[in-house]
Design a protein around this motif. Structure first.
Motif, mmCIF file in Angstrom:
data_model
loop_
_atom_site.group_PDB
_atom_site.id
_atom_site.type_symbol
_atom_site.label_atom_id
_atom_site.label_comp_id
_atom_site.label_asym_id
_atom_site.label_seq_id
_atom_site.Cartn_x
_atom_site.Cartn_y
_atom_site.Cartn_z
ATOM 1 N N GLY A 1 0.920 -1.269 -0.119
ATOM 2 C CA GLY A 1 -0.069 0.126 -0.076
ATOM 3 C C GLY A 1 0.789 1.374 -0.051
ATOM 4 N N THR B 1 -12.272 1.188 -1.389
ATOM 5 C CA THR B 1 -10.951 1.422 -1.224
ATOM 6 C C THR B 1 -10.208 0.575 -2.332
ATOM 7 O OG1 THR B 1 -10.354 0.012 0.615
ATOM 8 C CG2 THR B 1 -11.197 2.256 0.984
ATOM 9 N N PHE C 1 -7.441 -0.960 -1.103
ATOM 10 C CA PHE C 1 -7.162 -2.425 -0.206
ATOM 11 C C PHE C 1 -8.382 -3.235 -0.550
ATOM 12 C CE2 PHE C 1 -7.573 -4.726 3.389
ATOM 13 C CZ PHE C 1 -6.252 -5.264 3.621
ATOM 14 N N ASP C 2 -9.485 -2.841 -0.403
ATOM 15 C CA ASP C 2 -10.909 -3.465 -0.682
ATOM 16 C C ASP C 2 -10.745 -4.253 -2.028
ATOM 17 O OD1 ASP C 2 -13.374 -4.644 -1.394
ATOM 18 O OD2 ASP C 2 -14.146 -3.675 0.866
ATOM 19 N N GLY D 1 -0.023 -7.419 4.186
ATOM 20 C CA GLY D 1 -0.276 -6.249 3.653
ATOM 21 C C GLY D 1 0.790 -5.350 4.360
ATOM 22 N N PHE E 1 -0.169 -0.290 4.961
ATOM 23 C CA PHE E 1 -1.487 0.029 5.291
ATOM 24 C C PHE E 1 -1.744 0.599 6.467
ATOM 25 C CE2 PHE E 1 -1.540 -3.042 1.628
ATOM 26 C CZ PHE E 1 -2.386 -2.334 0.819
ATOM 27 N N HIS F 1 -7.402 5.894 6.616
ATOM 28 C CA HIS F 1 -7.167 4.878 5.625
ATOM 29 C C HIS F 1 -6.766 3.675 6.362
ATOM 30 C CE1 HIS F 1 -5.415 7.654 2.216
ATOM 31 N NE2 HIS F 1 -6.834 7.855 2.334
ATOM 32 N N GLN F 2 -6.174 3.920 7.589
ATOM 33 C CA GLN F 2 -6.165 2.602 8.240
ATOM 34 C C GLN F 2 -7.278 2.009 8.664
ATOM 35 O OE1 GLN F 2 -2.501 2.973 10.948
ATOM 36 N NE2 GLN F 2 -3.383 1.375 12.227
ATOM 37 N N THR G 1 -9.014 0.152 6.142
ATOM 38 C CA THR G 1 -8.401 -1.096 5.828
ATOM 39 C C THR G 1 -8.870 -2.460 6.845
ATOM 40 O OG1 THR G 1 -6.256 -0.136 5.261
ATOM 41 C CG2 THR G 1 -6.267 -2.423 6.040
ATOM 42 N N LEU H 1 -1.602 -7.715 8.559
ATOM 43 C CA LEU H 1 -0.778 -6.255 8.075
ATOM 44 C C LEU H 1 0.556 -6.306 8.989
ATOM 45 C CD1 LEU H 1 -3.806 -3.946 8.387
ATOM 46 C CD2 LEU H 1 -3.001 -5.112 6.316
#
Length: 230
Positions: free
Chosen positions: A16, A84, A86-87, A100, A103, A110-111, A114, A128
């Motif tokens: 990310g 997002t 990430f999604d 990940g 992220f 944003h976090q 996630t 993560l």
């Protein structure tokens, strides 16, 4: 999952646009050698000398420099704006585990997004990793062999219950939930066995035990949550 963009028999590293330390990225790739970049994180990967096998996202941050290096068939644009990057990546990767990197450590919204995607796709094991922590959504049943005294924190994203062995403060009989009860800074006393009633319990461990957690989550036969479409 039908029609996955990335289909691998080994764990996958997903990069990310957050904080990406070279040392952390190297640890991830040793365990998860196939690399995917989330949209503009393709530039992050190239900066670290890595050409991702796939780039997935809405491509609002993918420039001509990336397109000049990465083959067109490895660029996968998903233009909808209801999720997002990430999604978009997580739901389009079929692998034993997604690791990940990048992220966490950036923008808080944003976090949190996630973590939301990890809950939304709880059937896709994802861990993560950053310099300090390894974070994952607990599967229904988990066994971890961790060093005694290791930090073991849990944080519920929804109301649920859990049972445990091998923790200084057992999780049994506690009604966990946001704004109700969390479990910060528990301590490992032996082999940890944990059962969770519903998807939604984040487990937060020190980064030094990443490999042990990754092996347990991605092991053949590891228990997973059913797909929401099942």
């Amino acid at each position: 999952m039908i029609g996955a963009i990335v289909d691998q028999i080994e764990p996958v590293t997903l990069i990310g646009c957050g904080t990406v330390k070279k040392s952390v990225l190297n640890r991830a790739i040793v365990h998860a050698p196939y690399v995917v970049a989330a949209d503009g994180a393709a530039q992050v990967a190239l900066k670290h000398g890595i050409t991702p096998g796939a780039v997935i996202g809405d491509f609002d941050s993918v420039g001509a420099d990336v397109r000049a290096v990465i083959a067109p068939e490895n660029l996968h644009a998903i233009t909808e704006q209801d999720s997002t990057d990430f999604d978009k990546c997580l739901r389009n990767i079929r692998a034993p585990l997604v690791v990940g990197v990048g992220f966490t450590g950036g923008r808080v919204d944003h976090q949190l997004a996630t973590y939301h995607a990890m809950l939304r796709h709880a059937d896709r094991p994802c861990l993560l990793l950053d310099k300090k922590d390894a974070v994952f959504l607990a599967p229904p049943d988990l066994t971890l062999d961790l060093p005694r005294g290791s930090r073991f924190s849990v944080f519920p994203l929804r109301p649920l219950t859990a049972r445990s062995e091998g923790l200084r403060w057992p999780l049994d009989g506690i009604g966990f939930g946001p704004g109700e009860r969390i479990g910060t800074s528990n301590e490992v006393t032996g082999t940890v066995r944990m059962q969770v009633s519903d998807p939604g319990m984040l487990v937060i461990l020190p980064a030094r035990v990443f490999e042990r957690a990754a092996l347990a989550l991605g092991a053949p036969g590891a228990v997973r949550w059913p797909s929401r479409s099942a």
